[in-house]
Scaffold this motif. Structure first.
Motif, PDB file in Angstrom:
ATOM      1  N   ASN A 160       0.842  -1.188   0.000  1.00 13.42           N
ATOM      2  CA  ASN A 160       0.000   0.000   0.000  1.00 13.42           C
ATOM      3  C   ASN A 160       0.879   1.240   0.000  1.00 13.42           C
ATOM      4  O   ASN A 160       1.983   1.229   0.537  1.00 13.42           O
ATOM      5  N   TYR A 161       0.338   2.311  -0.593  1.00 20.56           N
ATOM      6  CA  TYR A 161       1.066   3.578  -0.602  1.00 20.56           C
ATOM      7  C   TYR A 161       0.114   4.728  -0.335  1.00 20.56           C
ATOM      8  O   TYR A 161      -1.081   4.650  -0.620  1.00 20.56           O
ATOM      9  N   GLU A 162       0.660   5.779   0.235  1.00 18.10           N
ATOM     10  CA  GLU A 162      -0.037   7.047   0.433  1.00 18.10           C
ATOM     11  C   GLU A 162       0.971   8.140   0.112  1.00 18.10           C
ATOM     12  O   GLU A 162       2.088   8.117   0.627  1.00 18.10           O
ATOM     13  N   ILE A 163       0.591   9.074  -0.750  1.00 11.36           N
ATOM     14  CA  ILE A 163       1.449  10.209  -1.050  1.00 11.36           C
ATOM     15  C   ILE A 163       0.636  11.483  -0.900  1.00 11.36           C
ATOM     16  O   ILE A 163      -0.536  11.522  -1.250  1.00 11.36           O
ATOM     17  N   THR A 164       1.270  12.490  -0.334  1.00 17.20           N
ATOM     18  CA  THR A 164       0.605  13.769  -0.106  1.00 17.20           C
ATOM     19  C   THR A 164       1.519  14.879  -0.611  1.00 17.20           C
ATOM     20  O   THR A 164       2.728  14.836  -0.391  1.00 17.20           O
ATOM     21  N   VAL A 165       0.925  15.853  -1.288  1.00 18.72           N
ATOM     22  CA  VAL A 165       1.672  17.002  -1.792  1.00 18.72           C
ATOM     23  C   VAL A 165       1.031  18.281  -1.269  1.00 18.72           C
ATOM     24  O   VAL A 165      -0.126  18.277  -0.838  1.00 18.72           O
ATOM     25  N   ASN A 166       1.775  19.377  -1.305  1.00 18.32           N
ATOM     26  CA  ASN A 166       1.182  20.631  -0.864  1.00 18.32           C
ATOM     27  C   ASN A 166       0.561  21.405  -2.025  1.00 18.32           C
ATOM     28  O   ASN A 166       0.124  22.530  -1.858  1.00 18.32           O
ATOM     29  N   VAL A 175       4.840   4.077   2.460  1.00 18.20           N
ATOM     30  CA  VAL A 175       4.628   2.794   1.792  1.00 18.20           C
ATOM     31  C   VAL A 175       4.826   1.675   2.802  1.00 18.20           C
ATOM     32  O   VAL A 175       5.714   1.738   3.654  1.00 18.20           O
ATOM     33  N   VAL A 176       3.966   0.662   2.718  1.00 20.93           N
ATOM     34  CA  VAL A 176       4.062  -0.506   3.592  1.00 20.93           C
ATOM     35  C   VAL A 176       3.827  -1.762   2.769  1.00 20.93           C
ATOM     36  O   VAL A 176       3.112  -1.737   1.768  1.00 20.93           O
ATOM     37  N   ASP A 177       4.438  -2.873   3.190  1.00 18.81           N
ATOM     38  CA  ASP A 177       4.188  -4.139   2.496  1.00 18.81           C
ATOM     39  C   ASP A 177       2.883  -4.759   2.998  1.00 18.81           C
ATOM     40  O   ASP A 177       2.183  -4.169   3.821  1.00 18.81           O
ATOM     41  N   TRP A 178       2.554  -5.935   2.521  1.00 17.98           N
ATOM     42  CA  TRP A 178       1.275  -6.569   2.845  1.00 17.98           C
ATOM     43  C   TRP A 178       1.101  -6.852   4.324  1.00 17.98           C
ATOM     44  O   TRP A 178      -0.014  -7.004   4.818  1.00 17.98           O
ATOM     45  N   ASN A 179       2.200  -6.896   5.074  1.00 13.15           N
ATOM     46  CA  ASN A 179       2.132  -7.095   6.522  1.00 13.15           C
ATOM     47  C   ASN A 179       2.022  -5.788   7.283  1.00 13.15           C
ATOM     48  O   ASN A 179       1.958  -5.788   8.504  1.00 13.15           O
ATOM     49  N   GLY A 180       2.080  -4.655   6.562  1.00 11.84           N
ATOM     50  CA  GLY A 180       2.058  -3.359   7.217  1.00 11.84           C
ATOM     51  C   GLY A 180       3.434  -2.888   7.667  1.00 11.84           C
ATOM     52  O   GLY A 180       3.569  -1.905   8.379  1.00 11.84           O
ATOM     53  N   ASN A 185      10.519  -5.325   0.547  1.00 10.84           N
ATOM     54  CA  ASN A 185       9.461  -5.625  -0.420  1.00 10.84           C
ATOM     55  C   ASN A 185       8.550  -4.450  -0.744  1.00 10.84           C
ATOM     56  O   ASN A 185       7.688  -4.562  -1.603  1.00 10.84           O
ATOM     57  N   THR A 186       8.697  -3.342  -0.026  1.00  8.70           N
ATOM     58  CA  THR A 186       7.833  -2.198  -0.311  1.00  8.70           C
ATOM     59  C   THR A 186       8.210  -1.606  -1.668  1.00  8.70           C
ATOM     60  O   THR A 186       9.330  -1.760  -2.138  1.00  8.70           O
ATOM     61  N   PRO A 187       7.268  -0.917  -2.310  1.00  4.64           N
ATOM     62  CA  PRO A 187       7.542  -0.347  -3.629  1.00  4.64           C
ATOM     63  C   PRO A 187       8.655   0.702  -3.577  1.00  4.64           C
ATOM     64  O   PRO A 187       8.886   1.336  -2.552  1.00  4.64           O
TER      65      PRO A 187
END
Length: 103
Positions: free
Chosen positions: A23-29, A73-78, A86-88
């Motif tokens: 999973n990924y989360e990206i934030t910009v201003n 970013v986190v892998d399938w285990n968090g 293994n994270t992207p």
């Protein structure tokens, strides 16, 4: 992508999957927009300033304005990126012109 988007969204973040569901989360201003994919098909949520979703293989690209505020970013285990190989991979490039294919 139009020339207008190239001017207003001059930066690029690329997320590369490593074959493990992550999973990924990206934030910009500034503003952010998914490039070349259908957000519903890719299970990606994009708001004015953030994007989040899942990736296993392949590449996700987002154009954005302003500065990158946060990447998580986190892998399938968090397990977070710093603790999991293994994270992207995440690449952030500023001032990148859009290619003729819109990417």
């Amino acid at each position: 992508m139009t020339a207008k988007h190239e001017d207003t969204l001059p930066n690029l973040v690329t997320i590369v999957g490593r074959g493990v569901p992550s999973n990924y989360e990206i934030t910009v201003n500034g503003e952010i927009e998914l490039v070349g994919s259908d957000p519903l098909e890719e299970a990606t949520v994009v708001t004015d300033h953030a994007a989040e979703g899942a990736i296993e293989t392949g590449v996700m690209r987002f154009r954005f304005s302003g500065e990158m505020a946060n990447v998580h970013v986190v892998d399938w285990n968090g397990t977070p990126a710093s603790e999991s190989p293994n994270t992207p991979e995440v690449h952030i490039d500023y001032g990148v012109p859009a290619r003729s294919d819109g990417k």
